[in-house]
Design a protein around this motif. Structure first.
Motif, short mmCIF file in Angstrom:
data_model
loop_
_atom_site.label_atom_id
_atom_site.label_comp_id
_atom_site.label_asym_id
_atom_site.label_seq_id
_atom_site.Cartn_x
_atom_site.Cartn_y
_atom_site.Cartn_z
N LEU A 221 21.42 6.93 -12.25
CA LEU A 221 21.32 8.28 -12.66
C LEU A 221 20.37 8.23 -14.20
CD1 LEU A 221 24.90 9.62 -12.10
CD2 LEU A 221 22.75 10.26 -10.99
N GLY A 222 20.78 6.98 -14.94
CA GLY A 222 20.03 7.14 -16.09
C GLY A 222 18.58 6.94 -15.90
N LEU A 223 18.32 6.18 -14.87
CA LEU A 223 16.78 5.86 -14.85
C LEU A 223 16.17 6.95 -14.08
CD1 LEU A 223 16.80 2.26 -13.36
CD2 LEU A 223 15.98 2.92 -15.82
N ALA A 224 16.82 7.79 -13.48
CA ALA A 224 16.25 8.94 -12.96
C ALA A 224 15.96 9.98 -13.88
CB ALA A 224 17.21 9.67 -11.98
N VAL A 225 16.48 9.83 -15.15
CA VAL A 225 16.19 10.67 -16.32
C VAL A 225 15.09 10.35 -17.17
CG1 VAL A 225 17.31 12.05 -18.25
CG2 VAL A 225 18.47 11.97 -16.29
N ILE A 226 15.43 8.97 -17.31
CA ILE A 226 14.44 8.28 -18.54
C ILE A 226 13.08 8.01 -18.07
CG2 ILE A 226 14.17 6.54 -20.37
CD1 ILE A 226 17.35 6.00 -20.03
N ALA A 227 13.06 7.25 -16.69
CA ALA A 227 11.65 7.07 -16.04
C ALA A 227 10.67 8.12 -16.12
CB ALA A 227 11.87 6.42 -14.97
N PRO A 228 10.98 9.44 -15.88
CA PRO A 228 9.94 10.41 -15.79
C PRO A 228 9.52 11.00 -17.11
CG PRO A 228 11.71 10.89 -14.22
CD PRO A 228 12.35 9.76 -15.01
N LEU A 229 10.41 10.87 -18.10
CA LEU A 229 10.18 11.03 -19.42
C LEU A 229 9.28 10.15 -20.01
CD1 LEU A 229 10.54 12.60 -21.94
CD2 LEU A 229 12.50 11.04 -22.57
N ILE A 230 9.25 8.74 -19.81
CA ILE A 230 8.43 7.83 -20.09
C ILE A 230 7.04 8.05 -19.48
CG2 ILE A 230 7.77 5.37 -20.31
CD1 ILE A 230 10.84 4.90 -20.35
N ALA A 231 6.98 8.53 -18.08
CA ALA A 231 5.90 8.79 -17.48
C ALA A 231 5.01 9.84 -17.93
CB ALA A 231 6.14 8.91 -16.03
#
Length: 352
Positions: A221-231
């Motif tokens: 759940l955390g990576l699903a939010v943070i990874a798109p932001l970094i991309a």
């Protein structure tokens, strides 16, 4: 020609694809190395599912993963014991490495990793405070880890606003913040009941033992939010490398972009610490190894190296000793050697 390449951030192995008014650029070497690293991570996952005191063959593993009829014991070891653990290793290692890559690139400092500049210690303090002082659960402990990382981020942000933190000064301030957070964590542990303190102490070393699907869910759940932001923010890196003035002409607001990237990296640290404890030196070493392989600052390549490092380290910690040891013991031992080598190398080149 070389000057033009340096000023635009284009490397000799870059490939450019133009479709109408859009332009897509990628580094051929970086893409190839990253693809190889992804395959290596997949092989490591399969190996982790097969080896152990109870060995599972390729055909039995395939039956479990595809839902074919299988023995109950095979299903237990693969789905309930090993798969959650290796997925947590991949998520934590990848998240820490990506955070380290962001910190190092933003601050142009090879030592600017969450371990060194206090974010990992601050996150660990937040989690321990919630788990022991407040009697929290797994979910609230994760929230505490994120809060601790964000508090460290806020303190460093205020210090940056006052006098600016660059180079060695950033590292020294980070070490001081980490020491303060560690001392506060030690005080909380000294006041806790012995069983709770023992469990927390093992967690503080950094361990993947006993990780289950609850930890995997929090990570996912955390990576699903943070990874798109970094991309979305990744394109800002090249502009920031050219300086705030040039970045502004390219439509990138330097201060806002740095703040958003630092925030994303901080949340990655908090997420990783919540899932596996403060596992050290993955965030420091993985970006350096990735840059050596790709000859570029790719975050995805660093994340793959981090996932691979932590996964292999966990396999060694679990099976190479007479009794299993926490993976954090192994990473801190290897990381200490790596840090000495890095300090010697950077000292020779007069960058630290």
């Amino acid at each position: 020609m070389k000057g033009l390449i340096a000023s635009t951030g284009i490397t000799p192995t870059d490939r450019v694809l133009r479709t109408g008014r859009a332009t897509v650029r990628w580094d051929r070497r970086g893409a190839t190395v990253t693809a190889v690293l992804v395959v290596a991570v997949a092989v490591m996952i399969v190996l982790s599912l097969m080896v152990g005191e109870y060995t599972i063959g390729p055909s039995a593993l395939w039956d479990v993963l595809t839902g074919a009829p299988q023995r109950r014991l095979d299903r237990f070891f693969v789905l309930d014991r090993r798969l959650p653990r290796v997925l947590v290793a991949v998520g934590v290692g990848g998240g820490l490495a990506a955070a380290g890559a962001i910190f190092q690139r933003l601050h142009h400092n090879p030592l600017a990793s969450p371990d060194i500049i206090g974010f990992t210690s601050g996150s660990a303090f937040g989690a321990v405070f919630v788990l022991i002082a407040l009697g929290g659960s797994l979910t609230t402990g994760a929230i505490g880890a994120a809060a601790g990382a964000l508090a460290t981020f806020a303190i460093i942000g205020m210090l940056t606003a006052v006098g600016g933190l660059r180079g060695t000064r950033l590292v020294l301030v980070g070490i001081a913040l980490g020491a303060l957070a560690s001392s506060a964590t030690t005080y909380i542990l000294s006041q806790a009941h012995l069983p709770s303190a023992a469990v927390a102490h093992t967690w503080l070393i950094g361990s993947l033992s006993g990780r289950g699907w609850g930890h995997v869910t929090i990570l996912a759940l955390g990576l699903a939010v943070i990874a798109p932001l970094i991309a979305l923010l990744h394109r800002s890196f090249r502009a920031l490398d050219l300086g705030d003035t040039v970045a502004a002409t390219l439509g990138v607001r330097g201060g806002h972009a740095r703040l958003a990237l630092m925030l994303a990296a901080t949340l990655l640290v908090g997420l990783a610490v919540a899932a596996a404890g403060p596992i050290t030196f993955i965030a420091l070493a993985a970006p350096h190894l990735a840059r050596g392989l790709t000859r570029g600052p790719g975050i995805l390549a660093a994340a793959c190296v981090g996932a691979l490092l932590l996964g292999i380290s966990d396999l060694i910690a679990e099976h190479a000793f007479p009794a299993p040891v926490p993976v954090g013991v192994l990473t801190v031992s290897i990381g200490g050697i790596f840090l000495l080598w890095l300090l010697i190398r950077e000292g020779i080149s007069h960058r630290v």
